[in-house]
Design a protein around this motif. Structure first.
Motif, short mmCIF file in Angstrom:
data_model
loop_
_atom_site.label_atom_id
_atom_site.label_comp_id
_atom_site.label_asym_id
_atom_site.label_seq_id
_atom_site.Cartn_x
_atom_site.Cartn_y
_atom_site.Cartn_z
N LEU A 167 -1.01 -9.17 4.23
CA LEU A 167 0.19 -8.76 4.95
C LEU A 167 0.08 -7.28 5.31
CD1 LEU A 167 3.00 -10.47 2.82
CD2 LEU A 167 2.19 -11.20 5.07
N SER A 168 0.81 -6.87 6.33
CA SER A 168 0.83 -5.45 6.68
C SER A 168 1.63 -4.69 5.64
CB SER A 168 1.47 -5.26 8.06
OG SER A 168 2.86 -5.59 8.02
N ALA A 169 1.50 -3.38 5.62
CA ALA A 169 2.22 -2.56 4.64
C ALA A 169 3.73 -2.76 4.73
CB ALA A 169 1.84 -1.08 4.81
N PRO A 170 4.34 -2.75 5.94
CA PRO A 170 5.79 -3.00 6.01
C PRO A 170 6.16 -4.41 5.54
CG PRO A 170 5.02 -1.93 8.02
CD PRO A 170 3.81 -2.32 7.24
N GLN A 171 5.31 -5.39 5.84
CA GLN A 171 5.59 -6.75 5.38
C GLN A 171 5.52 -6.84 3.86
OE1 GLN A 171 2.55 -8.78 7.66
NE2 GLN A 171 4.02 -9.50 9.22
N LYS A 172 4.55 -6.17 3.28
CA LYS A 172 4.44 -6.14 1.82
C LYS A 172 5.68 -5.52 1.20
CE LYS A 172 -0.63 -5.88 1.48
NZ LYS A 172 -1.77 -5.04 1.08
N ARG A 173 6.17 -4.45 1.83
CA ARG A 173 7.36 -3.78 1.31
C ARG A 173 8.57 -4.72 1.36
NH1 ARG A 173 9.69 -1.29 -2.45
NH2 ARG A 173 11.46 0.01 -1.85
N ALA A 174 8.67 -5.51 2.44
CA ALA A 174 9.77 -6.47 2.55
C ALA A 174 9.71 -7.51 1.44
CB ALA A 174 9.74 -7.15 3.92
N ILE A 175 8.50 -7.98 1.14
CA ILE A 175 8.33 -8.96 0.06
C ILE A 175 8.66 -8.33 -1.29
CG2 ILE A 175 6.66 -10.43 -1.14
CD1 ILE A 175 7.55 -11.45 1.61
N GLU A 176 8.27 -7.08 -1.48
CA GLU A 176 8.59 -6.39 -2.73
C GLU A 176 10.10 -6.31 -2.93
OE1 GLU A 176 6.64 -2.64 -2.39
OE2 GLU A 176 4.64 -3.43 -2.83
#
Length: 293
Positions: free
Chosen positions: A222-231
């Motif tokens: 996942l992209s960094a922003p997508q990872k942050r959303a999952i976090e």
């Protein structure tokens, strides 16, 4: 929460918690709210509001035009710890008919719906018999339809716990026929007969008692922003979250989280999370405790 919480009678504290609930979630509360919810007189309702003001004078102010108390800009809960999970669970309970709107603390329910789930046909008499057997530490004879047999058959089980896998309720039981602990879907129990002491001392249900930690993190592709959303979705810290689960329920937990297949089987945006802990967990999960019967 804010200041030190005073020691009050349960009934009094319930009403003060209700006042804070309405202030936090809806921004206002008035005398009629207390009258409707607790069946108190107008004088008693006024007394409860005045008691709250005396204990948390900076939390609400009176709006003369609206004839209601409104949450102040410096509001700090004293009797209630706001909890999003509890609030959303209350909405769901009302929507599913588990709780009457009159019994909920939410005054103005938002529009709500959920993905449909098939109703599980659990006979209350059968459920009561299973619960009684658990309480009395007894074995019970049940007519059970197993997916491994063409027709239902009578068997003795010694249930010791109930379990919910997100879709179905199970009776976690020692099966006297196999001598193993298994999960019996309660809706597949057609009938019950007699009860007695377990025929033999049931072995310790190790899989039920053992709690393991599932370490989960965002999919690495996942992209960094997508990872942050999952976090944020999973309340992760430093890219991971630990989810405790009984080993007996591991199969169901992995399936519900979408971790029962290889991450490469789905696109990263669909898979979203991966298992960071022991990769052998998913391989042995289906054999733990006998699985669904």
């Amino acid at each position: 929460m804010g200041e030190e919480r005073p020691n009050l009678r349960w009934g009094v504290e319930q009403k003060l918690q209700f006042i804070e609930f309405r202030l936090f979630w809806e921004g206002h509360v008035n005398r009629s709210d207390l009258i409707e919810k607790f069946g108190v007189s107008p004088n008693q309702a006024s007394g409860d509001l005045n008691r709250y003001i005396a204990l948390a004078e900076n939390n609400m102010i009176y709006d003369k035009s609206g004839k209601t108390y409104v949450r102040s800009s410096c509001f700090k809960p004293l009797f209630l710890k706001p909890d999003s999970t509890q609030y959303l669970a209350q909405i769901r309970s009302v929507a599913e008919g588990v709780v009457s709107p009159d019994d909920a603390w939410i005054g103005n329910l938002p529009v709500f719906d959920a993905t449909p789930a098939p109703a599980r046909g659990i006979d209350p008499i059968i459920l009561r018999s299973i619960v009684i057997a658990i309480r009395r530490v007894e074995a019970i004879e049940v007519l059970y339809q197993s997916m491994s047999a063409q027709d239902p058959e009578w068997r003795w089980i010694a249930p010791h716990a109930l379990a919910f896998d997100g879709f179905r309720w199970h009776a976690r039981s020692c099966c006297e026929k196999s001598g193993q602990y298994r999960d019996f879907v309660i809706s597949r129990i057609m009938d019950t007969r007699q009860t007695r002491a377990p025929q033999k001392q049931a072995m310790f249900d190790i899989a039920w008692e053992e709690v393991i930690e599932l370490a989960v993190g965002p999919h690495p592709e996942l992209s960094a922003p997508q990872k942050r959303a999952i976090e944020l979705d999973y309340g992760m810290q430093n890219g991971r979250v630990s989810i405790p689960v009984r080993r007996a329920l591991l199969y169901y937990a992995l399936k519900r989280l979408g971790l029962d297949t290889e991450p490469s089987a789905r696109k990263p945006q669909d898979q979203q999370i991966i298992l960071l802990s022991d990769p052998n967990l998913s391989q042995g999960a289906s054999s733990i405790g006998g699985g669904i019967r």
